[in-house]
Each structure stands twice: as C-alpha cells, then as structure tokens.
Motif scaffolding. Structure first.
Motif, PDB file in Angstrom:
ATOM      1  N   UNK A 160       0.856  -1.194   0.000  1.00 23.19           N
ATOM      2  CA  UNK A 160       0.000   0.000   0.000  1.00 23.19           C
ATOM      3  C   UNK A 160       0.884   1.233   0.000  1.00 23.19           C
ATOM      4  N   UNK A 161       0.325   2.355  -0.410  1.00 22.51           N
ATOM      5  CA  UNK A 161       1.020   3.639  -0.367  1.00 22.51           C
ATOM      6  C   UNK A 161       0.820   4.268   1.009  1.00 22.51           C
ATOM      7  N   UNK A 162       1.907   4.649   1.617  1.00 23.46           N
ATOM      8  CA  UNK A 162       1.879   5.269   2.943  1.00 23.46           C
ATOM      9  C   UNK A 162       2.501   6.652   2.829  1.00 23.46           C
ATOM     10  N   UNK A 163       1.789   7.663   3.266  1.00 22.96           N
ATOM     11  CA  UNK A 163       2.282   9.024   3.189  1.00 22.96           C
ATOM     12  C   UNK A 163       3.340   9.324   4.232  1.00 22.96           C
ATOM     13  N   UNK A 164       3.981  10.464   4.061  1.00 19.86           N
ATOM     14  CA  UNK A 164       5.019  10.883   5.000  1.00 19.86           C
ATOM     15  C   UNK A 164       4.423  11.104   6.383  1.00 19.86           C
ATOM     16  N   UNK A 165       5.077  10.553   7.382  1.00 17.11           N
ATOM     17  CA  UNK A 165       4.607  10.683   8.752  1.00 17.11           C
ATOM     18  C   UNK A 165       3.489   9.738   9.123  1.00 17.11           C
ATOM     19  N   UNK A 166       3.036   8.891   8.194  1.00 16.77           N
ATOM     20  CA  UNK A 166       1.984   7.927   8.481  1.00 16.77           C
ATOM     21  C   UNK A 166       2.584   6.536   8.623  1.00 16.77           C
ATOM     22  N   UNK A 167       1.762   5.614   9.091  1.00 15.42           N
ATOM     23  CA  UNK A 167       2.185   4.222   9.166  1.00 15.42           C
ATOM     24  C   UNK A 167       0.999   3.323   8.840  1.00 15.42           C
ATOM     25  N   UNK A 168       1.313   2.149   8.356  1.00 19.39           N
ATOM     26  CA  UNK A 168       0.301   1.183   7.959  1.00 19.39           C
ATOM     27  C   UNK A 168      -0.035   0.305   9.152  1.00 19.39           C
ATOM     28  N   UNK A 169      -1.230   0.452   9.678  1.00 23.02           N
ATOM     29  CA  UNK A 169      -1.688  -0.386  10.784  1.00 23.02           C
ATOM     30  C   UNK A 169      -2.298  -1.667  10.230  1.00 23.02           C
ATOM     31  N   UNK A 170      -1.772  -2.792  10.646  1.00 18.18           N
ATOM     32  CA  UNK A 170      -2.218  -4.091  10.164  1.00 18.18           C
ATOM     33  C   UNK A 170      -2.775  -4.877  11.343  1.00 18.18           C
ATOM     34  N   UNK A 171      -4.004  -5.358  11.197  1.00  9.53           N
ATOM     35  CA  UNK A 171      -4.636  -6.111  12.276  1.00  9.53           C
ATOM     36  C   UNK A 171      -4.102  -7.538  12.364  1.00  9.53           C
ATOM     37  N   UNK A 191      -4.210 -10.451   4.355  1.00  9.02           N
ATOM     38  CA  UNK A 191      -3.680  -9.344   5.151  1.00  9.02           C
ATOM     39  C   UNK A 191      -4.806  -8.354   5.393  1.00  9.02           C
ATOM     40  N   UNK A 192      -5.128  -8.118   6.669  1.00  7.34           N
ATOM     41  CA  UNK A 192      -6.232  -7.229   7.042  1.00  7.34           C
ATOM     42  C   UNK A 192      -5.673  -5.952   7.663  1.00  7.34           C
ATOM     43  N   UNK A 193      -5.860  -4.843   6.953  1.00 10.15           N
ATOM     44  CA  UNK A 193      -5.367  -3.563   7.424  1.00 10.15           C
ATOM     45  C   UNK A 193      -6.342  -2.878   8.345  1.00 10.15           C
ATOM     46  N   UNK A 194      -5.829  -1.933   9.108  1.00  8.57           N
ATOM     47  CA  UNK A 194      -6.666  -1.240  10.079  1.00  8.57           C
ATOM     48  C   UNK A 194      -7.589  -0.210   9.468  1.00  8.57           C
ATOM     49  N   UNK A 195      -7.351   0.185   8.216  1.00 11.06           N
ATOM     50  CA  UNK A 195      -8.200   1.188   7.570  1.00 11.06           C
ATOM     51  C   UNK A 195      -9.126   0.569   6.543  1.00 11.06           C
ATOM     52  N   UNK A 196      -9.353  -0.730   6.646  1.00 11.29           N
ATOM     53  CA  UNK A 196     -10.288  -1.398   5.754  1.00 11.29           C
ATOM     54  C   UNK A 196      -9.655  -2.072   4.569  1.00 11.29           C
ATOM     55  N   UNK A 197      -8.329  -1.907   4.368  1.00 10.94           N
ATOM     56  CA  UNK A 197      -7.707  -2.562   3.234  1.00 10.94           C
ATOM     57  C   UNK A 197      -7.605  -4.067   3.476  1.00 10.94           C
ATOM     58  N   UNK A 225     -16.869   3.355   8.358  1.00  3.35           N
ATOM     59  CA  UNK A 225     -16.980   3.334   9.817  1.00  3.35           C
ATOM     60  C   UNK A 225     -16.151   2.227  10.454  1.00  3.35           C
ATOM     61  N   UNK A 226     -15.186   1.692   9.719  1.00  7.20           N
ATOM     62  CA  UNK A 226     -14.406   0.560  10.224  1.00  7.20           C
ATOM     63  C   UNK A 226     -13.510   0.981  11.386  1.00  7.20           C
ATOM     64  N   UNK A 227     -13.533   0.184  12.436  1.00  4.16           N
ATOM     65  CA  UNK A 227     -12.603   0.363  13.552  1.00  4.16           C
ATOM     66  C   UNK A 227     -11.512  -0.683  13.487  1.00  4.16           C
ATOM     67  N   UNK A 228     -11.874  -1.933  13.292  1.00  7.86           N
ATOM     68  CA  UNK A 228     -10.920  -3.027  13.166  1.00  7.86           C
ATOM     69  C   UNK A 228     -11.629  -4.180  12.468  1.00  7.86           C
ATOM     70  N   UNK A 229     -10.978  -5.287  12.361  1.00  7.02           N
ATOM     71  CA  UNK A 229     -11.574  -6.467  11.742  1.00  7.02           C
ATOM     72  C   UNK A 229     -10.935  -7.702  12.351  1.00  7.02           C
ATOM     73  N   UNK A 230     -11.673  -8.800  12.313  1.00  7.36           N
ATOM     74  CA  UNK A 230     -11.181 -10.082  12.792  1.00  7.36           C
ATOM     75  C   UNK A 230     -11.492 -11.124  11.736  1.00  7.36           C
TER      76      UNK A 230
END
Length: 982
Positions: A547-558, A569-575, A597-602
């Motif tokens: 995924x593309x991650x902007x400057x100062x951001x990070x990819x949150x992966x559940x 691979x389940x990302x924290x922002x719905x990816x 409205x995604x908070x997380x996923x399982x």
C-alpha cells in the motif's frame, strides 16, 4: 593370521571416534537467526566518521527513526555497536561528531550523551527538563579556551522559551546558558568561525514568520547582537525553511515559498537576502527541495540545491561570496528521470557532490561541472531484497588517490526502507531496516505440488485401460526428472552426513520432511509485505510494496492469516489483500477507506471452514457480514468506545445480536483480552498422578482471559470468561500493582499465566509479603478430587470441552490451583510453544526487555502443585514435582537467544513442525529486531542430532560385515573338523 586381520578391521573404525563429545559455541547458531537492526536512518543524523584520528578507517553512524544509535562497518554492513535511546515519550533526536573527535554526541528528549565512537561506551551524560531538544551542534571554532581536549557541544531546548546551553565536551557540564524570553518560536542553532547564532521565528501580524538571528558570545553566552530577516511572505510554516548551516565560514539560512517558485538565501549575520528564481521546465510540480552543503569551517562556501518531482530530478550548484554576502549560480546538473539522491563530502577545503540514480553514480566537484568519476550501477547483489522503487537520501565518503583518481562509497536509503552501500557503482551490502517496523506476522506452510493429486483424480474417474495408459504416460514424463535427481543424490547424501538442513536453491520453496521449511509473512509500517525463510537464516524470499503510505503515516495491520498457500492481510483502515505466500503476487486488493466506519476487523471461519473477514464498526458492532453462514453459537468479541467488552452472536441468515456484555468494575479499565491459540492441541484429557489417579483437565476452547486494572487503587484483576455465554468462571485480584509497567498474560490448554510488578502483603500465605516482578500460573481442573469429574460426573453427554452447550443453566466452574513466583526482571510479552499433537511438554516463552533476551521456561518449573515448605513424596517426585521456591532464577540454558542481544521484541509467535518434539519460534517488534529459532522443550527425541556419528555407524556396520566375511570360513572349517573328530 586371519584372526588378527579381522581384529584389526573391527578395531580400526573406533580409533576415529572422539573420546569426548562437546557442544561448541558455533553449534548454537545453526538453527536460529537474528537480524540485528537499527531502524531506517534519518538524513540529518547519518554520516561517515573516523572514530580514531590516527586511523584512516571510517565507520558509518546513524540515529535511526526508532531512536537507536549505532555504528556500522562499511565493509560488510555489520553492526559494531548500538544503543537504544528512545526512552519515555521522546520523538526527536540528533547526532553529531566533531572533526577528528573520538566521541559522538547524541541528544534525545532531554538527555544529552557522549559515546566512545569506537566501542559505543558511555563517556558522559547530562539530563535537562526544558522540553524537547530542537538542535545540537559540535563547536569547531577557536574561542580561546585551550584546556579542553574535546570539542564542546551547543544544544537548543524548547518548551515555552528557547534555552541554549554550551556543554563541555569532556564532562558534559554546563558552561553557560542563554534563555530567550521573547516568546518567539525556537528553531535552530548555528556556529561560524567566530560566533554562535540562535535562530528563532517571530510570528508576523499579517502572516507568516520573520526569522530572528541572535548572536551569542562563545565564551560567556551573552547576547552580542540581533538581526531580523524579512521572510514572512514565504515562511508560512517552519517547514518552509529548508536549511540552516552550521560550522561553516559563513553559515546560511535558505527558505522557499509554498509554491516552490523562489529560493531565498541569507548569510547568517548579514541583512542581505539573495533571491533565486526556480526554473522548472517540466509540467510536474516540485515535490520537495533539499539543500546539501559542507559542515566544516575550512571548506569552501558552496552548496547544492536538489529538486525532485514525481518523475524526475535535477540540481544546481551555487557559490557564496563571503565579502559581499551574495550568492551566484556556478553550474547545473541535468534532469534525470526517476528519483535520485545527492550527498556531500569534503577533503580539506574541497567539496564534492555525489549523485546516485538507478543507472549510475556520478562524482563532481563543487568548483566546476567536470565529472571526476562515473560508475554504472551494477545489478544488486542482494537480488530482490532491494527494489528500484526509488531513493530517499544518501551520505558519501570520497577518497582522492594520486590527485586524479577518485573512489567513492555511498550509503543510500531506499524508499523501501532498505539501507544499501554502493562502492564505485557496485552494491556491497543491503540492510533491511524496514523490518524494524513489523506490525503483524503469520506462518505460511510450503504446500506441495498439486499436480499429482489432479493426475490421480483423472485416473480414478476413468476406466481401467485409460487409467493404465494415463499412468504409463505420467511415469514416462517423470523420467525427465531422473537425471536431476541423480545429480542431486550426492548433495543430499553430503547434507545428510553434515547435518545441514538447508536445501538447495531449487528446494528452498518446497516443504521438507521435518516441517522446518516455512515462510514468515510480515507487514511493515511503511506499507511493505515480505516473506522470510525460517529454515535459511531468515533470508528474504520476496519483498513487495503493498500500500502507499504518506510521509509521517504508518500502515496499521490487524492480522495476517495464511491458509492453503494464500495470505490474507487485514489492514486497520479497511484494506484487504490476498497474496500468494510463495511468490508475493497480489491476487486481490481492497483499498483503504472502503469501509467508512471501520474500527478493526477479525477473521473467522464460516460453516464450510473458510477463513472470512468480519469487520467491526466504531461502536463495536460487527459490520456488513460477508455472504457466508456461520455455525450456531459463533460469537465475536469486540471492545466498544465506552470500554465494555461485548459478545456478538452470529448465526445463519440473521443479524448479529449482543449475547453478553462484560462491564469492568468502577474505576477499572480493560487492558487486554486473550484467548487460546488457534492451534492448541490437547494430547491427554487428564493429568496422571503418582498414585495412578487422574486429575481431569478443564478443557474449554472458548476461554477468554481479561485483564482489568485500576490506576487509582493500584490493582489488577484477571477474569476468566466463557466467550460464548459471557459467564465469569474464575477471577483473582492483586493489590499494590504498578500499572505503568508491563502486565502481560497468555492462556493455553487448561492453564493460564500472567506477569506484573506488585508489592503484595498476604498474611494467609507462608510468604507474607513479596515485592518485585510476579509470575503467576493457574491450572484448571474439573474437580479438586482425583478421579472425579465434578459437576460433569452425572452428565454423560456433557464435557468441559464444550461447556457452553450444556443443558444446565449454569456452566460448570473449574477448580483452579494457582501459585506465584518472583522473577528477576520484567516480562513484556508471553507466548507458548506449539507442537503438532501437543504431546511434547510446553514451554513458556518470555521476552525480557532489560536483558534484550527471550527465555523458554519449562512448564513443569511453574507447576502450581509443587509442595510448599516440604520435600515431595515419592508419588509427587514420580510426577516430576519438586519443592516450591518462591524465586525463579533463569537457567542460562533457558535463553533461546544465547548471548545475542535481541532488542525491541514486542511479540513472539510459534508454529508446529512435522516433528512432535520441535516448535518453530519467530520474534519481532515495531522498532525492534527480528529473531527466529526452533526449540525442543522435551529434547529432540524424534530426530538424530547433528553430532550423531553417522560415519562411525556405517563404518562399524561395514567392519562387522567384513569381519563376518573373514571369520565365516574359519568357523565353517572348525565345525567340519569337529564333526570328523566326533
């Protein structure tokens, strides 16, 4: 004579058997691997430096984004030394080294430290409470103080007011302090050949900031002058200032406007501002501008401006007239496609600029545009470890040989997070520093080829004749692999005798007979997916941008869930990404933001056993469920915004409904909730005691261990909950707990354990008080009486394995036997070894952050049934129980990391191998190292060790065969003679 010959043949093989079998130190590092990492280097804190002025050898120093300070050997990329400085809430740090100095000085937060440049040992340290650090410089000027042998440091702190301090290079003591009470925004400090400058930003009434330069006396720190530069029309934010020079004959301040149309240059100490019009011939917008200039007082006052767009880059070199304080353009470097990196190096007064692109390395002098060296980029020696995505920044070191021959080595930081050293265009080594940002990891089994199964299926559905002909053709096609098999036979035999389990290049992505060849799929915070080979020293198999991650951001992966050769691979922002685990090919990609409205996923299993993603909204409610049906009784546990745990019941063709809620007590907050591992096999339903009676285990697959803490009352409460019904099965509370320290827990089979720091007083126990780090283990049984099933005894159709589906109104409660131990240091993470059938005794894997190590504590050491204040009886000793001791000293044999320092480990995951004795271990962290190994908690009882004498065994068998062959005629003749005599 024949007898003596046979005796010699029999004895000779034993002459080569060693009389003493020892375990050497190098044998401890064959099955495990360790990636000692620093983190992605920062541009302003990375440089070459000679740790000894008497030597020409340099080391590569950096203070990474993870605030880890380290020195790297440029020859092979190995870490010489490192120190973790990121304590507390510090987010920024600086690193400097004076020319010819044998120390490097760092500042992180309010801690200023000096380190021996060669060994990394602490020389001095000083801590201040004036807010975060804003800048650090080492003074190169001569100010009349001759007694010092180390160059002083100038540090800028900023909380409300800017505070400038000069610290002694020998002791770190404060020589003077300047405090700015003007209310301006502290920005940076700078030094010239005669003065120290404090740069601050004054907010203009109309818009933007004016740059204020305050001159300070180097000896006393008193203000000697102040100058305000009109910059408010361009400097709308502090980020508009591109460069503030230091340790130059005339340091510069360079800034630009928001549209990147002009550059403004001011020689610090003067009021004159030079304007440079930026000429961009392309239709692409300039993404960023970088300034490169020397940091030595005796170097020429030249600088380079690097312009980067999305598709190309170019540069311009400028000279500074110190007398008139003006700037003039010297020459330009042409536009080149793609991204590039420039770096500055000096030789005496000469300044050199090195340009790195994907195609070549170019060296030019700052005086003229003539190229001193040009080297074509050779194919990267690290294969697919480093990609061609682009370069972020670089540092370089130039060596002049004979006045006309040049050699240059560049340490380039790629946008992928890799750190690569290039010497004259040839890649020498690559460090995968992006591995310090692992957010999630998962094990991937290497699946066998499915062609044979398909062929057999075809043969099974045909008639006898067609199936026979099909099989003959298949065997004929298989003959083409026979020559390769014969060629590999010798290698296989040599590997078998040497004990080396690493296969050839062709075999690496095929499963082995022991189940050691597995991949670990990891997701990093900079948006990358990688696969590490667990059986080949953690080698990178593939490395892709996910995924593309902007400057100062990070990819949150559940989570990363691997099933049948594919990684979900389940990302924290719905990816959501579905990736081929063997090749890294992205098969499916759901972009981020698809679920607003995604908070997380399982991930869960539907009725067919397929893994599916279940989204959780911000209010804790399961979102739109996929078109799958779930087994009755499936429950998803979520955490809502009010701090309440909720169990949502999923069933076929119905919306999720709240089955239960867990509300913590007043003043408590839920710290964590953990369940049993997905692979947690149970080999025995009971524990056989020494008198042959049985204590039946309480085996509930739906157990959930909830940790709740109260900061005000310093308590920690642990609840054991049935996740289907929500009923509390067991709870225990501890007082005097330090809730600011690590509280970790885990659960497996019929026992759970947790660790905390507490100051506990309990008059009901023999040990009335205990203060320190506690490790508590509780074991669950169906009854306190051997051979008794407790409440389940009268219910033949019920079991503790599925207590949630009993017909009784109340779920049977377990009988818990718990015991506490004191350990010598903090435990930040826990995991349990995993084997294929669960027959092997388990070990508790504990991460020790203070020791930078991982220990595997045998399960029987933590047995809560160990007798207290007495020796065990014969029956208890037969079980393996021994006398209880409240303090557990970590046995050196328990350290699975051996003498390695494994820093920053936050999580440990395990996986079973095909050998029941062996469990695979992988440890990682966001900002830490990567470590992997395989351990055998009950010893390797199902595989021959590496030191097994296979050659001696075969020699013995051959010698016996030869002896029998030689002695057989003698025995036969003796038998014939005996018959004649009889």
């Amino acid at each position: 004579m024949r007898f003596h010959a046979a005796l010699i043949v029999l004895v000779t093989p034993y002459l080569f058997v060693p009389t003493i079998l020892a375990v050497f130190a190098d044998e401890a590092y064959q099955a495990d691997y360790h990636h000692a990492l620093l983190g992605i280097p920062q541009q302003h804190t990375t440089f070459f430096h000679r740790p000894q002025s008497s030597s020409r050898a340099s080391l590569l120093y950096t203070l990474s984004e993870n605030l880890v300070l380290g020195a790297v050997n440029p020859k092979d990329g190995a870490i010489v030394w490192r120190q973790r400085l990121g304590g507390g809430n510090a987010t920024a740090g600086y690193l400097r080294a004076g020319e010819g100095e044998n120390i490097v000085i760092s500042v992180v937060g309010g801690q200023v430290s000096a380190w021996d440049a060669l060994s990394g040992k602490s020389v001095w340290a000083n801590e201040f409470n004036d807010g975060e650090v804003r800048d650090l410089e080492v003074m190169e000027l001569e100010d009349g103080i001759k007694e010092e042998t180390a160059k002083d440091a100038v540090v800028l702190f900023a909380e409300k007011d800017g505070v400038v301090r000069r610290l002694s290079g020998m002791t770190g003591d404060v020589k003077w302090e300047f405090r700015d009470n003007s209310g301006d925004l502290p920005f940076q400090v700078s030094t010239s050949a005669s003065s120290i400058y404090y740069i601050s930003l004054h907010f203009a009434l109309s818009k933007g900031y004016k740059i204020t330069v305050t001159s300070l006396d180097p000896v006393s720190g008193r203000r000697t002058g102040q100058n305000t530069v009109s910059s408010e029309s361009e400097v709308l934010t502090p980020d508009s200032i591109l460069f503030v020079g230091a340790n130059a004959a005339s340091p510069l301040i360079i800034w630009t406007d928001k549209a990147h149309k002009v550059l403004k240059v001011n020689v610090i100490g003067s009021k004159h501002i030079s304007t440079i019009k930026i000429i961009n011939d392309s239709s692409e917008d300039i993404e960023y501008i970088t300034i490169h200039a020397p940091h030595l007082i005796h170097s020429r006052s030249h600088f380079l401006v690097h312009y980067q767009t999305s598709k190309s880059h170019w540069a311009e070199v400028y000279h500074v007239d110190l007398t008139a304080a003006t700037v003039s353009k010297a020459y330009s470097l042409p536009r080149v496609g793609g991204s590039g990196a420039f770096s500055t190096s000096t030789q005496h007064a000469n300044v050199y600029f090195t340009r790195n692109t994907n195609l070549e390395v170019t060296l030019v002098s700052s005086v003229s545009h003539g190229v001193h060296g040009r080297w074509s980029m050779q194919p990267r020696s690290q294969g697919d470890k480093a990609d061609l995505e682009g370069m972020s920044h670089a540092v370089s070191e130039v060596v002049v040989r004979g006045g006309s021959t040049y050699a240059v080595r560049c340490a380039v930081i790629l946008q992928s997070g890799s750190w690569e050293l290039i010497r004259n265009g040839e890649p020498i080594w690559t460090r995968l520093e992006a591995l310090t940002g692992i957010m999630a990891a998962g094990w991937a089994d290497l699946t066998k080829e499915k062609n044979l199964a398909k062929e057999l299926e075809v043969e099974g559905h045909g008639n006898v004749l067609s199936a026979y002909l099909h099989r003959v053709k298949r065997h004929a096609r298989d003959l083409k692999h026979f020559p390769a098999w014969v060629r590999s036979l010798r290698t296989s035999i040599m590997i078998s005798f040497s004990g080396n389990q690493v296969g050839t290049k062709d075999e690496d992505l095929h499963p082995d007979n022991f189940g050691f060849r597995k991949l670990v799929i990891v997701a990093t915070k900079n948006g990358r997916l990688m696969a590490l080979h667990a059986a080949d020293q953690g080698k990178i198999v593939w490395n892709i941008k996910a995924v593309d991650v902007g400057a100062g951001e990070k990819w949150n992966v559940n989570s990363i869930d691997v099933n049948q050769g594919f990684a979900l691979v389940e990302g924290g922002a719905g990816e959501l990404l579905r990736v081929n685990a063997s090749t890294g090919e992205i098969l499916q990609h759901q972009p981020r933001g698809s679920i607003p409205s995604l908070k997380t996923s399982v991930s869960g299993e539907d009725r067919s056993g397929r893994r599916v993603q279940i989204t959780i909204d911000e209010d804790g409610r399961p979102g739109n469920l996929p078109a799958h049906t779930f087994e009755d009784g499936t429950v998803v546990v979520s955490h809502d915004q009010s701090g309440v745990l909720q169990g949502w019941s999923l069933s076929q063709d119905s919306k999720p409904r709240v089955a239960w809620e867990f509300v913590p007590a007043a003043g408590e907050r839920i710290l964590s909730a953990v369940g049993r591992p997905r692979h947690d096999p149970v080999a025995s339903l009971g524990k056989v005691l020494g008198d042959r009676s049985v204590m039946y285990k309480y085996l509930n697959p739906n157990l959930l261990l909830i940790t709740a803490v109260s900061d005000s009352s310093a308590t920690a409460t642990f609840y054991l909950v049935d996740s289907i019904s929500g009923e509390i099965l067991y709870s225990t509370s501890h007082t005097g707990v330090d809730t600011t320290r690590s509280i970790t827990s885990t659960i497996s089979e019929n026992w759970f354990t947790y660790s905390l720091w507490g100051d506990v007083s309990d008059s009901s126990t023999a040990h009335s008080s205990s203060k320190g780090y506690h490790l508590v283990l509780a074991e669950l049984f169906e009854s306190s009486i051997p051979n008794d099933r407790g409440p389940l005894g009268s219910s033949p159709n019920s079991s503790s394995i599925y207590p949630s589906f009993t017909t009784d109104a109340d779920i049977p409660k377990p009988h818990a036997v718990a015991q506490a131990f004191l350990v010598q240091e903090e435990i930040s993470n826990m995991a349990v070894t995993s084997t294929r059938q669960g027959i092997t005794s388990r070990s508790l894997l504990c991460t020790l952050p203070a020791s930078n190590a991982i220990v595997a504590i045998p399960r029987h050491v933590l047995d809560p049934r160990r007798p207290i204040d007495r020796d065990p009886t014969s029956a208890e000793a037969e079980e393996g129980l021994f006398r209880y001791s409240p303090v557990i000293e970590f046995d050196p044999k328990w350290y699975i990391t051996h003498k390695r320092e494994v820093m920053g480990i936050q999580k440990v995951i395990t996986s079973p191998s095909l050998l029941e004795s062996t469990s695979l271990v992988f440890a990682f962290g966001n900002g830490g190292d990567v470590f992997g190994t395989r351990i055998a908690p009950s010893q390797a009882f199902d595989i021959l060790g590496k030191g097994f004498g296979k050659v001696q065994l075969i020699g013995t068998v051959l010698a016996l065969a030869a002896g029998v062959t030689l002695l057989a005629p003698m025995v036969r003749r003796k038998q014939i003679d005996a018959r004649w005599i009889a």
